[in-house]
Every structure is written in C-alpha cells, then in structure tokens.
Design an enzyme around this catalytic site. Structure first.
Site, PDB file in Angstrom:
ATOM      1  N   GLY A 281       0.819  -1.199   0.000  1.00 44.90           N
ATOM      2  CA  GLY A 281       0.000   0.000   0.000  1.00 44.90           C
ATOM      3  C   GLY A 281       0.857   1.255   0.000  1.00 44.90           C
ATOM      4  O   GLY A 281       1.965   1.286  -0.549  1.00 44.90           O
ATOM      5  N   SER A 282       0.363   2.294   0.651  1.00 40.85           N
ATOM      6  CA  SER A 282       1.015   3.600   0.574  1.00 40.85           C
ATOM      7  C   SER A 282       2.349   3.668   1.302  1.00 40.85           C
ATOM      8  O   SER A 282       3.065   4.665   1.164  1.00 40.85           O
ATOM      9  CB  SER A 282       0.075   4.683   1.109  1.00 40.85           C
ATOM     10  OG  SER A 282      -1.056   4.797   0.268  1.00 40.85           O
ATOM     11  N   THR A 283       2.715   2.659   2.085  1.00 40.23           N
ATOM     12  CA  THR A 283       4.062   2.664   2.668  1.00 40.23           C
ATOM     13  C   THR A 283       5.110   2.648   1.560  1.00 40.23           C
ATOM     14  O   THR A 283       6.238   3.091   1.751  1.00 40.23           O
ATOM     15  CB  THR A 283       4.285   1.459   3.595  1.00 40.23           C
ATOM     16  OG1 THR A 283       4.122   0.238   2.857  1.00 40.23           O
ATOM     17  CG2 THR A 283       3.316   1.477   4.768  1.00 40.23           C
ATOM     18  N   PHE A 284       4.712   2.159   0.369  1.00 39.15           N
ATOM     19  CA  PHE A 284       5.645   2.067  -0.761  1.00 39.15           C
ATOM     20  C   PHE A 284       5.839   3.417  -1.447  1.00 39.15           C
ATOM     21  O   PHE A 284       6.743   3.559  -2.267  1.00 39.15           O
ATOM     22  CB  PHE A 284       5.134   1.036  -1.771  1.00 39.15           C
ATOM     23  CG  PHE A 284       6.191   0.064  -2.219  1.00 39.15           C
ATOM     24  CD1 PHE A 284       7.011  -0.563  -1.305  1.00 39.15           C
ATOM     25  CD2 PHE A 284       6.365  -0.233  -3.565  1.00 39.15           C
ATOM     26  CE1 PHE A 284       7.983  -1.478  -1.706  1.00 39.15           C
ATOM     27  CE2 PHE A 284       7.339  -1.143  -3.985  1.00 39.15           C
ATOM     28  CZ  PHE A 284       8.143  -1.756  -3.045  1.00 39.15           C
ATOM     29  N   LYS A 285       4.984   4.394  -1.123  1.00 41.52           N
ATOM     30  CA  LYS A 285       5.185   5.722  -1.703  1.00 41.52           C
ATOM     31  C   LYS A 285       6.493   6.339  -1.238  1.00 41.52           C
ATOM     32  O   LYS A 285       7.058   7.210  -1.917  1.00 41.52           O
ATOM     33  CB  LYS A 285       4.008   6.626  -1.345  1.00 41.52           C
ATOM     34  CG  LYS A 285       2.725   6.253  -2.073  1.00 41.52           C
ATOM     35  CD  LYS A 285       1.521   7.023  -1.558  1.00 41.52           C
ATOM     36  CE  LYS A 285       0.251   6.508  -2.248  1.00 41.52           C
ATOM     37  NZ  LYS A 285      -0.972   7.024  -1.621  1.00 41.52           N
TER      38      LYS A 285
END
Length: 635
Positions: A281-285
């Site tokens: 999810g957005s942790t990969f941003k």
C-alpha cells in the site's frame, strides 16, 4: 631372673605398626560410610559418558521427592538466549524407560509398581507389551531425573534407562515463531533451531540473539491489544536497529506456546513478519519518492496531479480527495498520500528504472534473515511490466512484500542511505562461526555524521543505495507525515517520530480486490533527528469501530498502535523523550508541504509533467491488468 626387654628399635616398630593399623581402620570406616551414603542414604544417578553443556539448576532437577539435592545432569544441545542473556531455549535432562521382557519375572506386578512412580502409565497396555517375545520395549519417554531415581529404587530386574534430553522454552509464547522447534531426535525443524542446528549440536556455548525479551513482550502486548480492539484476524510488529540491522523484536499474531509446536495450528505457526507477503500500500510511496529524488527525476518543489487517472475501464483515485489541491508538491504527496500523484511520479521514473530501484533496495529477493521461513516476494514478470504496473507499484499495489522487507527499505531511506542486512543475531555473535544457511555478510561503509539537531552520528554497515543528502530530505518528509499528514496519531512528544501509513485492499480467491478487507500498516522511525529504531505495525483485516468513525485505514489503527509501542519501548531501549530541546529539533526537521520553487527553475507541474502524456496515451489503449473497475486503494 629379670624378664628380657625388647631392643628399643623393636618397640618403635611395633608402635608404628599400631598407628598404621589405626589409620587403615579409619580409612576403611570412611570408605564404608561413603558407600553407604552413595548407595543407600543419598544415591546418585549415573551419568552417560562424555561431558556436554550444563543446564541451569532448577528445582525439578535439583531436589528429589524427599528434598535431597540431585546432581546437575549434562545435555548436548546448546541454549539460545536473548541479547541480555535471558534463556529462550534450553535442553532438560530426561530419561527413557525400557525393558527386556525376557528378564522380567512378573509383567503384571512390574506394571503395577511402575504405575506408582509413572502416573500416566497405562497398566493394561504395558502388561501386554511386557509379555511380548522381545528383548526391547519402551515403557515411558522423557521422565524426570527424580522419576528415574524412583523407578531405579523399585529394584525391578530387566528395567533399564536411556539418558536423553528434551527441548524446553521457558518463556512460552515469547518469540515462538523465531525460535522454531526440534523433532523427537532433537534436530531443528523450524526457526533458529533449524537455521543453526549444527552449531547448537557442536558448540555448547549459547547462541545470543538480537532479540530483547523486554521489548519483545511489550511489542506483543501492544500489538495483541490492537488486534483484538480492532477485531483483526492477525497482526505483526517489528522493532529493528536501523544502524546495525539487529532485530530487537519480531511478533506475529496469532502465536502459540513454543513448547506445543507440534499441536499448534498452521495459522499460529505462520510468521507474518517474514513469510507473509502483502501488498504494501502507501508505505511504498516512500520508495517512489526516494527513487525520484535520488535519480534526479523530481525535486521537492515539483507538483504532481491528484486528478483520478482513467486507464481504459480502470480508475486510479484517492478514497477522499475533496480536500486535495489539483496539484501537490512531493512532500505533500507523501503527507496526504495521494495515489494518482504517486502514479505520476512512478511514470516519470519509468519501468526500467523502477525495476532497477526495487532490485537495488532488495525488494526483488527474499530478505536475508536467519529464518528458513523467510519467503520470496511476489513481483510481476518483466514482460508484464507495463504502464499500469508501473503506476500501481508506485502506490504499493501489484507487488507483495514481507513486513521485514518494508522495514529494511525504510531503514535505508533514513540511516544515511545504507541498505543493511537484518539479523536475529546479537552483534556479539560471529556469523562466520554459526553456520546458518542464509546468513549474509555486509560490507562496512563509513558515513559522515548524519545530524539534524543532534550531535550523535549514524554509522551503519551495509551497501550504499542512496546519498546522505537524499536521506536527510526523506527524514524530514517522513517527519512531516506525522506532524501534518496521515500519521498524526503516531506522535509521541519528545521522540520525533516519522513514518508512512499504508492501507492495501486484500486480493480474494478470484484474483480481485476485496472492498472491505484491508491490510493496514505503518512503517516508522524514531527519533528522526538521529534515527535509531524502525518500528512497524501491521493489522490484517481490521474492522472499523465507532471511535474510528468506522474507518479501517492505517491512520486510524496501525498508526496509534505504533505510537503506543514507541512510548513504551523508548525508555527500555535507553532513549528518553527530549522535551527540553523539542522546539529546536522540530525546527531543524521542519519542511513546508509546498516548498517554494527556486528562482529560474521550471518545475514539474501543470503542463510540464512528462508522465501526463503517457497517461493520456494509456487512456486510449487499455492495459491488461487484474485491477477492479473502480480502483480505490486506501492510504
């Protein structure tokens, strides 16, 4: 006539013989007394040959039923301890009772006598086995030394003992998935027990792990409380030193008592921290921002569109974007966690450089940690790495990683740009002497001091993957996410927490995303002015509850859980909140959400984003993908 007197030398000889006789008499009496003590009054158990590692003295082993002290027996398999010497796994001396039926006089009487000492013995079954025409029959396994002595005192001919040992985990559930287990032959079958099986059998010195039992217990308590409070089906928590890679705690829930490995359900033995693969999810941003800055694709003042992206029949949008500006600067993209903006950044990076970056950060291979259960990530085939794949990976979908891989990648972005090797071994241990199949070696790279309002330096060891300057920018951006972004509930006064939230919809059996089944995660670092520890919390399918306004995204559950965890483990780790200098440190870490554009610079933004043309082209030519028709991943 006077009696003849013996010569003086004969008198002296007789006196000497008398005292020698007295001495031998005392020696004989002492020997008899010693034999009486050893055989009748206080008999001693026999030992079985060569010496090996001694176990700590415990009441069950040192006192018999009558209160007499028992000898400390020796075991073959070495102990496992935490970083502070707390025993996590040890071997206890036990005995196996067997019989030679051909030497027994009365099998029925023998079984009845054994029952008085071994209460679990089945008399009827034992009698049947003792009447067999065999010379060897096992009667009981893993009896204690005091039971062995009691059986021996029965004086039954034909009853013998075989000395052995049983693995015991005194702290029960603590670090169960890390420790693993041994089989009936005392060989490791999972976890550390399997990875270092040869070392544990050959060297009697304990293996010292990097785990701190105090932090491990607190991590489990906090994450377990969150799992039940938010009604999640599972959870994971990790604390890791970002300088050394030492894993201070690793929790996977549900768990089990390590002494009951064979009876534990599969879901409890499953280590979500290293075996579970989840879309980040957005942790990969954080990774797309790091790649864009390091590769000079984007700068912090560049603007990226938050307008939903249509690719054929698919749409990339944010859950709630009515408060978003049409264009966000890079720090604001992370703080507000915009999916379309992250997709645009990923497009600017491109497929080839995206693949190269993921490989550089270790996301295309299994994490090199000393656990045989560590699995490989799930990544798209290169031939399918089209525009849709580039965009979805940009905001953490279309790829599955283990929580430990996310922690490792986060650590590299804040510790000065060094990709460290996570380890479950204390740095007191020498990996070269342990013989683990998967132990990786790292190359030391000296770094200049990395200070942000603090005078302590960060000097990790490993492979450089990004510059120290980029790392400094990312630290400030991650701090911004806690002070003004989606992770505000993680703030702990004086600890200067930074991090990134992430919520990913789970994939069902049919390959489509499940609308109401999320993975909520928060990857964080503290303190951001001098990064020391990474803290990761993940909840598997948490439910929305009234106090979260029925939201189940990470900002409402995983984030406050991480904040509670940091507040409790900070003092244990020797880090105390710096409230006195908080204003000065926060000022040094501060960054505007929308940084000013330097004079004479033409930033990416309206009309200048190279990814926009590719989006328009993709809208006309749909990409093959398994995304659902209205794609709305969470934050």
């Amino acid at each position: 006539m006077a009696a003849r007197r013996e010569p003086p030398y004969l008198e002296r000889m007789h006196i000497r013989i008398f005292w020698v006789g007295v001495g031998f008499t005392f020696l004989f009496l002492a020997l008899c007394l010693r034999l009486l003590l050893a055989s009748i009054i206080n008999p001693m158990l026999p030992t079985n040959g060569e010496a090996s590692a001694q176990i700590p003295i415990v009441p069950d082993l040192t006192e018999g039923d009558d209160g007499r002290t028992m000898p400390v027996l020796q075991v073959q398999r070495a102990a496992i301890t935490d970083r502070n010497g707390q025993i996590l796994a040890m071997s206890l001396p036990v005995a196996q009772v067997y019989a030679n039926p051909q030497e027994l006089i009365d099998p029925a009487d023998t079984a009845k006598k054994l029952k008085t000492v071994l209460p679990d013995l089945d008399v009827k079954s034992t009698v049947q086995r003792l009447r067999q025409d065999k010379q060897f029959v096992y009667l009981a396994r893993d009896i204690s030394p005091s039971q062995q002595l009691a059986v021996n005192n029965l004086g039954i001919p034909g009853i013998y003992f075989e000395n052995g040992e049983r693995r015991h985990y005194p702290l029960g559930r603590t670090a169960a998935q890390i420790l693993g287990a041994v089989d009936i032959d005392d060989h490791g079958v999972a976890g550390i027990e399997k990875s270092f099986n040869d070392r544990l059998l050959k060297d009697r010195a304990p293996i010292r792990l990097s785990i701190d039992t105090r932090v491990q217990v607190v991590t489990r308590d906090v994450v377990n409380e969150a799992m039940h409070h938010f009604q999640a089906k599972g959870a994971a928590g990790i604390v890791m030193d970002v300088r050394t890679g030492e894993i201070i705690s690793m929790v996977s829930l549900p768990d089990y008592d390590a002494n009951d490995f064979g009876r534990a359900p599969d879901d409890a033995r499953f280590n979500r921290a290293v075996t579970g693969m989840y879309e980040p999810g957005s942790t990969f941003k954080l990774q797309v921002a790091a790649a864009a800055l390091e590769l000079k694709v984007a700068h912090i003042w560049d603007r990226f569109s938050t307008i939903p992206i249509k690719i054929g029949r698919f749409t990339i949008r944010d859950i709630k974007s009515d408060h978003f500006a049409p264009w966000l600067a890079l720090p604001d993209v992370l703080a507000k966690s915009s999916n379309p903006a992250a997709a645009h950044i990923a497009l600017d990076i491109g497929a080839e450089r995206q693949q190269s970056w993921l490989g550089r950060m270790g996301f295309l291979d299994r994490v090199p940690v000393e656990l045989p259960e560590a699995a490989r990530p799930i990544v798209p085939a290169r031939k399918n790495w089209g525009i849709a794949t580039v965009m979805t990976i940009g905001f953490g979908h279309g790829i599955a990683e283990s929580p430990l891989a996310i922690v490792r990648g986060t650590a590299a972005t804040v510790n000065g740009g060094i990709l460290i090797t996570p380890t479950l071994l204390s740095h007191d241990e020498d990996p070269d002497t342990l013989g683990a199949d998967e132990t990786s070696q790292s190359t030391s790279v000296g770094l200049p001091p990395a200070r942000d309002g603090d005078d302590r330096a960060v000097t990790p060891e490993g492979r450089r993957v990004l510059s120290d300057g980029t790392s400094r920018l990312l630290r400030r951006m991650l701090r911004l996410d806690v002070t003004q972004g989606t992770a505000r509930k993680a703030e702990v006064p004086g600890y200067f927490v930074g991090g990134k939230t992430g919520t990913a919809e789970k994939i069902g059996a049919n390959g489509r995303y499940l609308k109401h089944a999320n993975i909520s995660a928060f990857t964080s670092i503290f303190p951001m002015n001098n990064p020391r520890y990474a803290v990761y919390v993940m909840l598997d399918e948490p439910k929305g509850i009234p106090e979260t306004y029925n939201f189940s995204t990470a900002g409402w559950n995983a984030t406050p859980t991480a904040g509670k965890l940091i507040a409790r483990i900070g003092p244990i780790l020797g880090l105390f909140p710096d409230v006195e200098n908080a204003a000065k440190i926060d000022a040094a870490l501060a960054m505007p959400l929308e940084p000013a554009i330097p004079p004479g610079v033409r930033p990416l933004g309206p009309g200048n984003d190279p990814g926009a043309a590719r989006v328009r082209k993709a809208e006309k030519k749909p990409q093959a993908t398994k995304m659902k028709s209205s794609y709305r991943p969470g934050k």
